[in-house]
Design an enzyme around this catalytic site. Structure first.
Site, PDB file in Angstrom:
ATOM      1  N   GLU A 126       0.849  -1.188   0.000  1.00 52.24           N
ATOM      2  CA  GLU A 126       0.000   0.000   0.000  1.00 52.24           C
ATOM      3  C   GLU A 126       0.888   1.242   0.000  1.00 52.24           C
ATOM      4  O   GLU A 126       1.865   1.274   0.748  1.00 52.24           O
ATOM      5  CB  GLU A 126      -0.905   0.025   1.238  1.00 52.24           C
ATOM      6  CG  GLU A 126      -1.929   1.147   1.152  1.00 52.24           C
ATOM      7  CD  GLU A 126      -2.885   1.190   2.353  1.00 52.24           C
ATOM      8  OE1 GLU A 126      -2.761   0.357   3.270  1.00 52.24           O
ATOM      9  OE2 GLU A 126      -3.760   2.054   2.345  1.00 52.24           O
ATOM     10  N   GLY A 266       3.138   2.230  10.745  1.00 52.56           N
ATOM     11  CA  GLY A 266       2.923   1.494  11.984  1.00 52.56           C
ATOM     12  C   GLY A 266       2.682   0.009  11.722  1.00 52.56           C
ATOM     13  O   GLY A 266       3.287  -0.852  12.355  1.00 52.56           O
ATOM     14  N   ALA A 267       1.786  -0.259  10.786  1.00 49.78           N
ATOM     15  CA  ALA A 267       1.444  -1.644  10.498  1.00 49.78           C
ATOM     16  C   ALA A 267       0.569  -1.683   9.244  1.00 49.78           C
ATOM     17  O   ALA A 267       0.033  -0.661   8.832  1.00 49.78           O
ATOM     18  CB  ALA A 267       0.672  -2.262  11.662  1.00 49.78           C
ATOM     19  N   MET A 268       0.426  -2.897   8.677  1.00 52.03           N
ATOM     20  CA  MET A 268      -0.279  -3.032   7.402  1.00 52.03           C
ATOM     21  C   MET A 268      -1.161  -4.269   7.384  1.00 52.03           C
ATOM     22  O   MET A 268      -0.744  -5.354   7.774  1.00 52.03           O
ATOM     23  CB  MET A 268       0.785  -3.081   6.284  1.00 52.03           C
ATOM     24  CG  MET A 268       0.210  -3.255   4.903  1.00 52.03           C
ATOM     25  SD  MET A 268      -0.804  -1.828   4.404  1.00 52.03           S
ATOM     26  CE  MET A 268      -1.963  -2.646   3.314  1.00 52.03           C
ATOM     27  N   ASN A 270      -2.406  -6.422   5.210  1.00 53.70           N
ATOM     28  CA  ASN A 270      -2.416  -7.406   4.118  1.00 53.70           C
ATOM     29  C   ASN A 270      -3.296  -8.609   4.451  1.00 53.70           C
ATOM     30  O   ASN A 270      -3.259  -9.124   5.560  1.00 53.70           O
ATOM     31  CB  ASN A 270      -1.002  -7.895   3.855  1.00 53.70           C
ATOM     32  CG  ASN A 270       0.009  -6.779   3.881  1.00 53.70           C
ATOM     33  OD1 ASN A 270      -0.074  -5.868   3.082  1.00 53.70           O
ATOM     34  ND2 ASN A 270       0.925  -6.816   4.833  1.00 53.70           N
ATOM     35  N   GLU A 303      -5.530  -3.181  12.463  1.00 55.44           N
ATOM     36  CA  GLU A 303      -5.198  -3.960  11.258  1.00 55.44           C
ATOM     37  C   GLU A 303      -6.123  -5.176  11.139  1.00 55.44           C
ATOM     38  O   GLU A 303      -6.573  -5.516  10.048  1.00 55.44           O
ATOM     39  CB  GLU A 303      -3.735  -4.386  11.264  1.00 55.44           C
ATOM     40  CG  GLU A 303      -2.734  -3.242  11.447  1.00 55.44           C
ATOM     41  CD  GLU A 303      -2.947  -2.055  10.532  1.00 55.44           C
ATOM     42  OE1 GLU A 303      -3.580  -2.195   9.479  1.00 55.44           O
ATOM     43  OE2 GLU A 303      -2.489  -0.944  10.911  1.00 55.44           O
ATOM     44  N   HIS A 306      -9.487  -4.155   9.726  1.00 58.22           N
ATOM     45  CA  HIS A 306      -9.495  -3.889   8.288  1.00 58.22           C
ATOM     46  C   HIS A 306      -9.947  -5.121   7.494  1.00 58.22           C
ATOM     47  O   HIS A 306     -10.319  -4.992   6.327  1.00 58.22           O
ATOM     48  CB  HIS A 306      -8.099  -3.525   7.806  1.00 58.22           C
ATOM     49  CG  HIS A 306      -7.784  -2.056   7.796  1.00 58.22           C
ATOM     50  ND1 HIS A 306      -8.627  -1.112   7.270  1.00 58.22           N
ATOM     51  CD2 HIS A 306      -6.688  -1.373   8.231  1.00 58.22           C
ATOM     52  CE1 HIS A 306      -8.070   0.095   7.375  1.00 58.22           C
ATOM     53  NE2 HIS A 306      -6.889  -0.030   7.963  1.00 58.22           N
TER      54      HIS A 306
HETATM   55  N1  BES Z   1      -3.187   0.771   5.788  1.00 60.13           N
HETATM   56  C1  BES Z   1      -2.429   1.381   6.817  1.00 60.13           C
HETATM   57  C2  BES Z   1      -0.957   1.265   6.611  1.00 60.13           C
HETATM   58  C3  BES Z   1      -0.401   2.178   5.567  1.00 60.13           C
HETATM   59  C4  BES Z   1      -0.328   3.511   5.812  1.00 60.13           C
HETATM   60  C5  BES Z   1       0.068   1.730   4.374  1.00 60.13           C
HETATM   61  C6  BES Z   1       0.203   4.353   4.847  1.00 60.13           C
HETATM   62  C7  BES Z   1       0.581   2.551   3.421  1.00 60.13           C
HETATM   63  C8  BES Z   1       0.667   3.887   3.655  1.00 60.13           C
HETATM   64  C9  BES Z   1      -2.731   0.769   8.184  1.00 60.13           C
HETATM   65  O1  BES Z   1      -3.983   0.204   8.301  1.00 60.13           O
HETATM   66  C10 BES Z   1      -2.697   1.894   9.148  1.00 60.13           C
HETATM   67  O2  BES Z   1      -3.561   2.719   9.107  1.00 60.13           O
HETATM   68  N2  BES Z   1      -1.688   1.937  10.001  1.00 60.13           N
HETATM   69  C11 BES Z   1      -1.463   3.028  10.901  1.00 60.13           C
HETATM   70  C12 BES Z   1      -1.696   2.631  12.316  1.00 60.13           C
HETATM   71  C13 BES Z   1      -3.139   2.653  12.670  1.00 60.13           C
HETATM   72  C14 BES Z   1      -3.391   2.102  14.027  1.00 60.13           C
HETATM   73  C15 BES Z   1      -3.754   4.019  12.597  1.00 60.13           C
HETATM   74  C16 BES Z   1      -0.031   3.431  10.709  1.00 60.13           C
HETATM   75  O3  BES Z   1       0.700   2.685  10.071  1.00 60.13           O
HETATM   76  O4  BES Z   1       0.340   4.494  11.184  1.00 60.13           O
HETATM   77 ZN    ZN Z   2      -5.568   1.481   8.610  1.00 54.75          ZN
END
Ligand code: BES
Ligand code: ZN
Length: 869
Positions: A126, A266-268, A270, A303, A306
């Site tokens: 992403e 932070g995390a993804m 997938n 995550e 999602h």
């Molecule tokens: N889908 C995002 C991760 C992401 C963010 C991928 C930007 C590519 C570009 C994931 O679900 C997400 O939102 N992660 C947050 C943490 C969340 C608890 C708000 C993050 O990575 O900061």
């Molecule tokens: Zn998210």
């Protein structure tokens, strides 16, 4: 394929559906850090409504080795690849395109696509990283079912993970082995993932409410696996909660989570294979703080959640980003609120909104929750998309109520399962379920800027008539000079002279029901008749609408309300109001200070108040929140006033602080129980205030020396460093040496050094950059040192000589060549520079100016352009 226009922007209005569908994708990887070969077979099927279109696939910097169509080599004149895009002409009907490409994970410092972290090979796709792995229509509305085969050396990569369910594995001889995976759910390329390497796991089996047996695994590098247990429990809690609260079950046989030390975000989420920044997985009491544990639980939940809000129902295009992110933040916030204290969670969220999202919405980078255009989508993973997006859903929830909301969610999931949806799909499901017209509500998505709600009151003592005039206004933002009124559910309450709630409902041109008025027009009037005396009003309880409230309220009335109010969030909010009055040197500053001090005295002596809640009340509005409320920011004056107030309050409360600190000592030793966390929160808040009054910092030194949990040690170390206590250097060295092999704990002390509230902290930051601790390719380390310096150290970042701005600009220029997303995000620290007082404004402008022509990535260039526009 939704290409940029001549202005360099991709426009929402230009959306066209894909001309080719890709119902099935099969990938085979020969994994090797230096050079990985990716064989791809895509089943292609033209949109019957638009036959004869050329096939266009994304592919960024791929080395194309072979290309065949239906098994036959494709002649060079049948296709064109310019390094970004593969175009194949003359295709008709269903066919299979196979390509073989070579990519180079070890040299990939962008951490997008396939990259190396330690001994692992990992992906991050992403938003548009998949195109760095192989050719694909890399857009969320193209959703193949996937088969993935991984091959690698068994010693180096004993574990081979991919999306979906494991199909088979086998030995290949010659030291290599193979694992095959199948993801049966239609899934866009941005949710593709693989992870390979010497991973170990903690694991748990369960049965879903639908009866599916699921194995949950949390994987990490061998030395770290003991610290994965808490995250594993969090997955289970999230899974159960989504079953209960939203009726959503998990839909694969395995759910894998992998922790990586090098991860940009932070995390993804997938599909079936979430990949995490190690900081949101690894935890035990000696290396993680209570706040870390809570953050881990909430990110793990985010995550996991999602899987329905994002994966089963995905996005039509990236303009809809908040459809998954805002909704999932809303869901993870509800999860944390249901499991822990709802009031404390609300306080955390409202602090973030007021301190950071409001600033974003008022600054140079302001944009609607659904932007109309973008240059670089990775620059839109913002507090506005996430936090304001979640608040808009909360507004909807308030408008329709829990029952209709749940019905609307059920309908949204049912109608859009397996599809790529839009915000319109979301709103039409909710409109149908609630019977409400949501067309005016939809403006929340289109308009940037925080709405201001200004209220004036009029009381006629002769008649007892009381009138509130409520005006709403949203200020101009870049590209949006004029705004329309929004649908704002504003809570209100009136108290009479005896402190009883006035039960009489007002007459109004707006819809009013049980203490809630629905603002829809620029102005509404509420009128009560024949009241016995002038009431005291309060508004926006629970922060039910993400607005700035303007109501000139008497300090005595605020203090009175703070005593009457039983709801902890509202009580906290009133104390923040009093603190703001005191800090912004408003006419009643002295009275506000006194009232605040009295209220804090009451709270600190209240045996029934949750200690963690009392701790929150001791945390005054932060620099960002205050800066957001003044026209021109005099950084040094604002910080100084805040320090003065803290000194004064600490002196007033010293005995009570000591008492609470001592009395909570036993409770604080009870591990990870809610009670112990709460006790530690208040003890640490007391410690910070008490340390202001003691140049020797004896209590902090003692707490540090006592060892104890990370929560206690790091809080003590912060006090020692930030108040420059005599034992600070020695304590820092001890802390540093005892965790030298742990990058996450190292980030903690580096963050403390970078945030020491003194202009000279800049020298310490520079010294660290010249030390072996500086790891510019590791996003966590960059954020710990540079990010926290720029965002959390106003005295050093905003130095009058401009050295802080120059340091940041120089780092952005260097890091842009390493990891553009990390570099670009650092520029966000300049978002409010227009409002900084001189000399800072000029210094910021010249630091930004110096970056022009220096930045290679579209990410940083886009931010720089908008900052200087
Ligand atoms: N889908 C995002 C991760 C992401 C963010 C991928 C930007 C590519 C570009 C994931 O679900 C997400 O939102 N992660 C947050 C943490 C969340 C608890 C708000 C993050 O990575 O900061
Ligand atoms: Zn998210």
């Amino acid at each position: 394929m939704n290409q940029p226009r001549g202005d360099g922007h991709v426009h929402l209005a230009d959306y066209i559906a894909p001309a080719w569908r890709i119902p099935q994708a099969e990938l085979q990887f020969e994994l090797d850090p230096a050079a990985t070969i990716v064989l791809s077979r895509l089943c292609l099927s033209p949109d019957p409504a638009r036959p004869g279109q050329p096939l266009e696939l994304d592919g960024e910097g791929l080395e194309l080795l072979d290309i065949t169509l239906d098994g036959q080599p494709l002649a060079p004149d049948r296709y064109d690849y310019d390094g970004h895009r593969l175009v194949v002409a003359g295709l008709s009907g269903d066919c299979e395109l196979a390509t073989r490409v070579r990519i180079h994970p070890a040299g990939n410092t962008r951490l997008e696509g396939l990259y190396r972290s330690g001994d692992l090979l990992l992906t991050q796709c992403e938003a548009q990283g998949f195109r760095r792995i192989t050719f694909m229509a890399d857009r969320p509305d193209v959703m193949p079912r996937w088969r993935i085969v991984l091959r690698a050396n068994r010693d180096a990569f004993p574990v081979l993970l991919a999306n979906g369910n494991p199909l088979s594995s086998r030995d290949l001889g010659d030291g290599r082995h193979e694992a095959s995976w199948e993801n049966p759910h239609p899934t866009p390329a941005y949710l593709f993932a693989i992870a390979a390497g010497p991973l170990e796991r903690v694991s748990q089996r369960l049965k879903t409410a639908e009866g599916r047996d699921v194995e949950i695994n949390v994987w990490a590098e061998p030395g770290d696996v003991a610290r994965c247990k808490y995250a594993l429990g969090a997955v289970e809690r999230a899974l159960r909660w989504d079953e209960e609260r939203f009726g959503r079950c998990y839909d694969l046989d395995v759910f894998n989570v992998v922790a990586a030390q090098d991860f940009t975000m932070g995390a993804m989420e997938n599909k079936g294979l979430n990949i995490f920044n190690a900081r949101y997985i690894l935890a035990d009491e000696s290396t993680a703080t209570d706040a870390d544990f809570l953050a881990i639980e909430s990110v793990v939940a985010h995550e996991y959640l999602h899987n329905w809000s994002g994966n089963r129902v995905t996005l039509r295009d990236w303009f809809q980003l908040s459809l998954k992110e805002g909704l999932t933040v809303f869901r993870d916030t509800e999860f944390s609120s249901d499991l822990h204290s709802r009031a404390l969670k609300r306080i955390e969220v409202v602090r973030l909104l007021r301190g950071r999202q409001f600033a974003e919405d008022a600054g140079a980078l302001a944009h609607p929750v659904r932007p109309a255009r973008y240059k670089e989508i990775s620059n839109f993973y913002t507090l506005t998309i996430y936090e304001k997006g979640a608040e808009i859903i909360r507004v909807l929830h308030t408008l329709v109520g829990e029952e209709a909301f749940r019905a609307g969610m059920d309908r949204y999931f049912a109608d859009n399962d397996g599809r790529a949806a839009t915000l319109e799909d979301f709103m039409s499901a909710h409109a149908a379920a609630s019977g409400r017209d949501l067309s005016a509500f939809a403006r929340w998505y289109a308009q940037a800027g925080t709405p201001e709600v200004a209220i004036s009151a009029d009381f006629n003592p002769a008649t007892g008539d009381y009138t509130l005039t409520v005006d709403q206004h949203t200020p101009p933002t870049p590209g949006q000079p004029d705004k329309q009124p929004l649908v704002i559910p504003l809570r209100y309450v009136l108290f009479d002279a005896d402190g009883a709630v006035v039960g009489q409902a007002p007459e109004s041109d707006a819809v009013v029901r049980d203490g809630l008025v629905e603002l829809t027009d620029a102005r509404h009037v509420l009128r009560w008749r024949g009241l016995d005396g002038q009431p005291i009003p309060a508004f926006n309880q629970g922060f039910g609408a993400p607005v700035k409230l303007r109501f000139d309220q008497d300090v005595d009335d605020l203090a009175r309300l703070a005593r009457l109010e039983r709801d902890p969030f509202n009580r906290w909010d009133l104390l923040q109001r009093l603190a703001t009055e005191a800090l912004l040197a408003r006419p009643h500053a002295e009275a506000a200070t006194g009232a605040l001090s009295d209220a804090l005295a009451d709270l600190l002596s209240d045996p029934d108040a949750d200690p963690a809640f009392v701790a929150e009340c001791l945390v005054l509005p932060d620099f960002d929140t205050l800066a957001e409320q003044v026209d021109e920011v005099d950084v040094q004056a604002l910080v100084a006033r805040r320090e003065e107030l803290l000194d004064r309050l600490a002196e007033d409360q010293v005995e009570r602080l000591q008492l609470r600190y001592e009395a909570l000592a036993t409770a604080a030793r009870d591990g990870l129980s809610g009670k112990a966390m709460s006790a530690r929160a208040l003890r640490n808040a007391c410690l910070a205030w008490l340390t202001r009054l003691d140049p020797e910092a004896r209590l902090a030194q003692a707490q540090f020396d006592a060892g104890g949990s990370m929560t206690e040690r790091i809080a003590a170390l912060r006090c020692l460093l930030h108040f420059q206590a005599p034992g600070a250097e020695a304590a820092l060295a001890r802390f540093r040496d005892s965790h030298a092999g742990d990058p996450l704990v190292t980030d903690k002390w580096i963050g403390l050094v970078a945030t020491r509230p003194h202009p000279d902290a800049l020298d310490d930051v520079q010294a660290l950059m010249a030390s072996p601790w500086w790891k510019p390719a590791n996003p966590n380390r960059v954020r710990a040192l540079v990010g926290s310096f720029a965002r959390l150290n106003p005295l050093a970042f905003h130095r009058r000589d401009g050295a802080g701005y120059r340091l940041l600009a120089a780092q952005v220029a260097t890091l842009d060549g390493v990891n553009p997303q990390v570099a670009a995000r650092l520029l966000g620290a300049f978002e409010s520079w227009h409002r900084w007082a001189q000399p800072q404004r000029g210094q910021a402008k010249s630091a930004l100016g110096s970056l022009q022509g220096q930045l290679a990535s579209p990410d940083s260039r886009d931010f720089l352009e908008r900052l200087l526009a």
